[in-house]
Each structure stands twice: as C-alpha cells, then as structure tokens.
Design a protein around this motif. Sequence first.
Motif, short mmCIF file in Angstrom:
data_model
loop_
_atom_site.label_atom_id
_atom_site.label_comp_id
_atom_site.label_asym_id
_atom_site.label_seq_id
_atom_site.Cartn_x
_atom_site.Cartn_y
_atom_site.Cartn_z
N ASN A 79 -10.83 -5.93 8.33
CA ASN A 79 -11.73 -5.32 7.37
C ASN A 79 -12.67 -6.35 6.76
N SER A 121 -11.37 -5.83 -8.39
CA SER A 121 -10.65 -7.10 -8.28
C SER A 121 -10.63 -7.80 -9.62
N GLY A 160 -13.81 2.38 1.36
CA GLY A 160 -13.46 2.76 -0.01
C GLY A 160 -13.85 1.70 -1.01
N PRO A 161 -13.73 2.05 -2.28
CA PRO A 161 -14.05 1.09 -3.36
C PRO A 161 -12.89 0.13 -3.60
N GLN A 162 -13.23 -0.99 -4.24
CA GLN A 162 -12.20 -1.97 -4.58
C GLN A 162 -12.55 -2.64 -5.91
N ASP A 170 -14.59 -7.02 3.14
CA ASP A 170 -14.69 -6.72 1.71
C ASP A 170 -16.01 -7.30 1.22
N TYR A 224 0.83 -1.19 0.00
CA TYR A 224 0.00 0.00 0.00
C TYR A 224 0.87 1.25 0.00
N GLY A 265 -16.59 -3.03 -2.23
CA GLY A 265 -16.25 -2.02 -1.24
C GLY A 265 -15.51 -2.66 -0.08
N VAL A 266 -14.87 -1.82 0.72
CA VAL A 266 -14.10 -2.26 1.88
C VAL A 266 -14.43 -1.33 3.04
N LEU A 274 -8.55 3.23 -0.23
CA LEU A 274 -9.16 3.44 1.08
C LEU A 274 -9.04 4.89 1.52
N PRO A 326 -7.72 -1.86 -3.83
CA PRO A 326 -8.57 -0.97 -3.06
C PRO A 326 -8.02 0.46 -3.06
N ASP A 339 -6.65 -7.71 -5.80
CA ASP A 339 -7.52 -6.65 -5.29
C ASP A 339 -6.79 -5.32 -5.37
#
Length: 185
Positions: free
Chosen positions: A154, A110, A106-108, A156, A48, A137-138, A92, A90, A88
């Motif tokens: 988290n 995949s 946030g969106p994700q 998902d 990340y 989403g996450v 965030l 994401p 994935d």
Amino acid sequence: MRKVLLSFFLFGIIATAQAQVGIRAGFSSANFSNTNFEAKSGFHLGGYFTFDAGLVSVEPGIQYSQKGYKGTEASSGKSIDEQLGYIDIPVLFRVNLIPAINIFAGPQASLLLSSVYKIGEDTFDSSEATKGYDLGGVIGAQVKLLQGLNLQANYDFGLASLNYYNSDVKNQVFKVSLGYTFGGN
C-alpha cells in the motif's frame, strides 16, 4: 426517512458481516513530498478488525509506523536522519475482486509519538518542528495466501501539510507487509 433507511442499510451490513481479527507487520519506505530528500527505511506493525460483507469489506486498524527521511545538509555536508514514529489509524474499504485478491482505499489519521533528528553525530528531539498529527489516505492491494496469511502492498499519502520547519511537506510511505487473520482461510 433517510436516516431510517440508512440505519436499516447499515444494520443489514453489520448483521450479515463476518468479523475477523488479524495482525500485520512489514517494511516501510518513507519520505516527504516536495523535497529532494532520500527515502528512509523503517517498519510498521499493528492489528486490524475486518467486517467482511461479501463484495465489500470495512477494515479499521491501528499500527505503529516509522516515517521520516534521510539527506545531507547543504551547508555542512553532514548526514541528516529524521526518524518519526506515528500511530496510524486507517479505515480501509476493500473491494474483493476474487476470493484471493482485493483492492482497498480509505482515510487515515496519524498521531506523532516520537521525533528524533540526527545531524552528523548530534541528536535532537524535533517534535516542535512538525504538527503532532497527520491526516491522509491509503490505497493498495492484498493477496490472500494459505492458512490465514496475506500479503499486502500500500501507499500512504498525507493530505495536509506537516508544516515541517514552516515548509509545506506531506508524508509519503510505501509499505509491504505480511498479515495473519485469525480464523481466516
């Protein structure tokens, strides 16, 4: 005029943001929604990049994540094990409640990398049974530990049907992970 103001606002956030890079890995428990399948254990790992701007942080990332389910075929009684491998991606948005705790959402997106369907002793490639991508989403929370370490939990959730064998199912994954932010405190 709005575009100019938005550009100045975004430039201000980026200019004052402190960027950090990190890695994360952990346990996943995945299943499909709207089914009576059992959750499947797996793992996830990736990296990340965090833009920390005080109260709010933005964190895009990329990780490999195992998903799928376990169950029993009703007609034969054979065990079923569907192993899905995804990349994935994401993005965030973290709200830093206090220095050591933040919540995020946030969106994700995949991308399906692999799909192995095992029924009894037989194994098949099941990539044709589902879409090659997932949008979701996450949501979750993170606790920052000492020396750049962090602990995160988290959930998902898929927002679009996977059209799995023409069924309306979505990925659901609970993740617990340990992360390390390079240069973090």
